[in-house]
Design a protein around this motif. Structure first.
Motif, PDB file in Angstrom:
ATOM      1  N   GLU A   1      -1.558  47.421 -23.759  1.00 55.81           N
ATOM      2  CA  GLU A   1      -1.269  45.981 -23.739  1.00 55.81           C
ATOM      3  C   GLU A   1      -0.048  45.686 -22.888  1.00 55.81           C
ATOM      4  OE1 GLU A   1       1.068  43.837 -26.886  1.00 55.81           O
ATOM      5  OE2 GLU A   1       0.218  45.375 -28.190  1.00 55.81           O
ATOM      6  N   GLY A   2       0.053  44.429 -22.414  1.00 58.90           N
ATOM      7  CA  GLY A   2       1.222  43.957 -21.681  1.00 58.90           C
ATOM      8  C   GLY A   2       1.016  43.967 -20.178  1.00 58.90           C
ATOM      9  N   GLU A   3       1.855  43.220 -19.509  1.00 60.26           N
ATOM     10  CA  GLU A   3       1.772  43.068 -18.051  1.00 60.26           C
ATOM     11  C   GLU A   3       3.147  43.324 -17.448  1.00 60.26           C
ATOM     12  OE1 GLU A   3      -0.778  41.699 -15.924  1.00 60.26           O
ATOM     13  OE2 GLU A   3      -2.138  42.072 -17.609  1.00 60.26           O
ATOM     14  N   GLY A   4       3.175  43.783 -16.233  1.00 53.31           N
ATOM     15  CA  GLY A   4       4.420  43.808 -15.466  1.00 53.31           C
ATOM     16  C   GLY A   4       5.115  45.158 -15.417  1.00 53.31           C
TER      17      GLY A   4
ATOM     18  N   TYR B   1       5.215  49.319 -14.526  1.00 53.70           N
ATOM     19  CA  TYR B   1       4.643  50.210 -13.515  1.00 53.70           C
ATOM     20  C   TYR B   1       5.221  51.608 -13.688  1.00 53.70           C
ATOM     21  CZ  TYR B   1       9.085  49.032 -11.388  1.00 53.70           C
ATOM     22  OH  TYR B   1      10.429  48.835 -11.201  1.00 53.70           O
TER      23      TYR B   1
ATOM     24  N   LEU C   1       0.844  50.087 -10.592  1.00 50.50           N
ATOM     25  CA  LEU C   1       0.865  48.964 -11.543  1.00 50.50           C
ATOM     26  C   LEU C   1       0.132  49.355 -12.809  1.00 50.50           C
ATOM     27  CD1 LEU C   1       0.013  45.430 -10.138  1.00 50.50           C
ATOM     28  CD2 LEU C   1       2.073  46.221 -11.324  1.00 50.50           C
TER      29      LEU C   1
ATOM     30  N   GLN D   1      -1.995  47.952 -15.704  1.00 53.20           N
ATOM     31  CA  GLN D   1      -2.744  46.846 -16.292  1.00 53.20           C
ATOM     32  C   GLN D   1      -3.676  47.401 -17.352  1.00 53.20           C
ATOM     33  OE1 GLN D   1      -4.068  45.163 -12.545  1.00 53.20           O
ATOM     34  NE2 GLN D   1      -2.643  43.454 -12.815  1.00 53.20           N
ATOM     35  N   ARG D   2      -4.001  46.558 -18.310  1.00 54.66           N
ATOM     36  CA  ARG D   2      -4.778  47.021 -19.465  1.00 54.66           C
ATOM     37  C   ARG D   2      -6.028  47.802 -19.045  1.00 54.66           C
ATOM     38  NH1 ARG D   2      -7.930  45.692 -24.061  1.00 54.66           N
ATOM     39  NH2 ARG D   2      -9.180  44.125 -22.987  1.00 54.66           N
TER      40      ARG D   2
ATOM     41  N   ASP E   1      -6.172  50.491 -17.311  1.00 53.96           N
ATOM     42  CA  ASP E   1      -5.957  51.386 -16.159  1.00 53.96           C
ATOM     43  C   ASP E   1      -5.649  52.791 -16.648  1.00 53.96           C
ATOM     44  OD1 ASP E   1      -6.151  49.139 -14.579  1.00 53.96           O
ATOM     45  OD2 ASP E   1      -4.044  49.122 -13.949  1.00 53.96           O
TER      46      ASP E   1
ATOM     47  N   HIS F   1       9.742  48.073 -15.788  1.00 50.71           N
ATOM     48  CA  HIS F   1       9.067  46.920 -16.395  1.00 50.71           C
ATOM     49  C   HIS F   1       9.706  45.625 -15.916  1.00 50.71           C
ATOM     50  CE1 HIS F   1       7.051  44.328 -19.044  1.00 50.71           C
ATOM     51  NE2 HIS F   1       7.291  44.897 -20.218  1.00 50.71           N
TER      52      HIS F   1
ATOM     53  N   GLY G   1       8.086  42.622 -16.320  1.00 49.35           N
ATOM     54  CA  GLY G   1       7.443  41.512 -17.033  1.00 49.35           C
ATOM     55  C   GLY G   1       8.320  40.975 -18.153  1.00 49.35           C
TER      56      GLY G   1
ATOM     57  N   VAL H   1       5.265  46.267 -23.193  1.00 49.17           N
ATOM     58  CA  VAL H   1       4.104  46.982 -22.648  1.00 49.17           C
ATOM     59  C   VAL H   1       3.927  48.263 -23.457  1.00 49.17           C
ATOM     60  CG1 VAL H   1       3.247  48.292 -20.671  1.00 49.17           C
ATOM     61  CG2 VAL H   1       4.160  45.995 -20.334  1.00 49.17           C
TER      62      VAL H   1
END
Ligand code: 1HN
Length: 351
Positions: A122-125, A127, A136, A138-139, A141, A155, A157, A161
Motif C-alpha cells: 500500500e501507499g504511493e511515492g 522508491y 518506483l 506502486q501497489r 509491483d 519516500h 509521498g 508505504v
C-alpha cells in the motif's frame, strides 16, 4: 510396509554414551528415522496465515515507537511458529517481513548476500534505488534487490508505504554465507530499471550485443503483470491455471536463483487444485480474495493477507467471488530445489 524399529539411545550403557560424547561421536541409528522419515519429510513449517488488517496497526505503531535511525529497516517479520518465532523463518528457506516507510524517511544504502524481492502492498511515492536505478514502488509491483546489489529506500509521498519483503535469508544464513556491507547514498543513474524489457519477445541488442548483466530487470510493474494475466485468461480460456512466472528476460530462467516468484489470476468462481510439490509455498493476495486449503488447514485470505504452506501438500485455491477475478502473488524455493535435484511433483490432488 513399516520399517523395523531401531535401537534407542537409552538402550546403550551410560558409560558407552559418555565415551562417545567425550570424543564428539553420536550413534546414527537412534536418530535415523527422524532424519529419513519414510515416504515424506516431516516439515517444521506449519501452515500459517498473517492477516494484514490485524498486523497493520502494529506496524504503524512501530512507526511511532522506533525511528528509522534505530531500525534501519522497520519490519515486522512474519515468523512461522513451527520454526520458533525467533528464527524469523516463514519456511525452511523463506523469510517474509512487512516493512513500513513513512513520508520523508530514508532506509540507508547497503548490500548483502541474501537475495530480496519486495511486493508493494500500500501507499504511493516511495522508491527503492537498486545499483543506481530508481524503482518506483506502486501497489502490486515486484522489485528485485538481488545478491550483492546496493539498495536503499526513499519516500517522497505523504502517506505510509508498506511492502512485503521476501528473502532467501534462512537459506543463506544456514550456509553461513549471510553478511551485509554498509554503503553511502547512491547516485541515481536512471529510472528505467527493466523498462526496455516491457514487451515480451524482444530484448535490447545495441550493435548486436545482448546484456551480460546478471539481473537485467529489477522492477516488474503490476499493471503489466496484471495485463499479461488478463490476456492469458481471455485468449486461452481452457488453460488450467492463469499463471505467469517472474523471469530473467535475457535468459528465460527464474528471476532469482534460490527463490521463485509467480502471479496467479483466479477467475471468478474458480477452484484451482494444485498437486503436492516438494516446495513450501507462500501466497499473498494482491487483489480480491482467495481461500487456501491444505490438509486440515483452511485460510480465507483477503486483500494483502499472506500465508505459508509446507511442502509435499496438495493445495486448493478458491476464488469465492462469482463476479471479480482475484490476483495472488506466490513464492517458493523451486529454483533451489531444481538445481539441487530434489524437486518433486506428486500426483493426487485435493478433489
Ligand atoms: C533488507 O536488506 C531489507 O533492504 C529488508 O529493505 C529486510 C531482512 C533481513 C536482511 C536484510 C531491505 C531485510 C533485509
Amino acid at each position: 510396509m513399516s520399517l523395523p524399529e531401531l535401537g534407542r539411545l537409552e538402550d546403550l550403557p551410560q558409560d558407552y554414551r559418555d565415551d562417545l560424547t567425550a570424543q564428539n561421536l553420536v550413534p546414527l541409528w537412534p536418530s535415523l528415522r527422524a532424519v529419513l522419515p519414510p515416504g515424506k519429510p516431516t516439515p517444521r513449517t506449519r501452515a500459517t496465515a498473517w492477516n494484514y488488517q490485524a498486523l497493520r496497526p502494529l506496524l504503524l505503531k512501530a512507526g511511532e515507537l522506533t525511528p528509522m535511525e534505530k531500525a534501519e529497516r522497520r519490519v515486522l517479520v512474519l515468523a512461522n511458529p513451527g520454526h520458533g518465532l525467533e528464527k524469523m523463518q516463514a519456511s525452511s528457506t523463506i523469510y517474509l517481513g512487512m516493512q513500513l516507510l513513512l513520508p520523508g524517511e530514508w532506509a540507508p544504502a547497503h548490500r548483502h548476500t541474501p537475495n530480496a524481492v519486495r511486493m508493494i502492498v500500500e501507499g504511493e511515492g516511495a522508491y527503492t534505488t537498486v545499483d543506481g536505478e530508481k524503482c518506483l514502488m506502486q501497489r502490486g509491483d515486484l522489485i528485485l534487490t538481488p545478491t550483492g546489489l546496493w539498495h536503499e529506500h526513499g519516500h517522497d509521498g505523504d502517506q505510509p508505504v508498506v511492502w512485503l519483503d521476501v528473502l532467501d535469508l534462512p537459506m543463506v544464513y544456514y550456509m553461513e554465507a549471510s553478511y551485509v556491507t554498509e554503503g553511502k547514498p547512491q547516485t541515481i543513474s536512471g529510472d528505467a530499471a527493466g523498462l526496455a524489457y516491457q514487451r515480451g519477445g524482444v530484448a535490447p541488442a545495441p550493435m548486436f550485443e545482448r546484456s551480460q548483466t546478471a539481473f537485467p530487470m529489477l522492477r516488474y510493474p503490476w499493471v503489466d503483470v496484471r495485463t499479461a494475466l488478463q490476456t492469458l485468461a481471455r485468449t486461452q480460456p481452457e488453460i488450467e491455471a492463469v499463471q505467469v512466472a517472474y523471469i530473467n528476460p535475457e535468459t528465460g530462467a527464474d528471476a532469482q536463483k534460490i527463490l521463485g516468484f509467480s502471479a496467479l489470476m483466479l477467475r471468478p468462481g474458480e477452484t484451482l487444485n494444485m498437486p503436492a510439490r516438494s516446495t513450501a509455498m507462500v501466497f499473498h493476495v494482491i487483489e480480491g480474495g482467495a481461500s487456501v486449503t491444505a490438509d486440515a488447514s483452511h485460510f480465507a485470505l483477503g486483500e494483502a493477507d499472506t500465508c505459508c504452506i509446507p511442502g509435499y501438500t496438495a493445495i486448493t485455491l478458491v476464488n469465492a467471488s462469482t463476479t471479480e477475478a482475484s490476483f495472488v502473488f506466490m513464492a517458493d524455493d523451486a529454483p533451489l530445489q531444481k538445481k539441487l535435484g530434489v524437486y518433486e511433483v506428486r500426483d493426487g490432488r485435493n478433489v
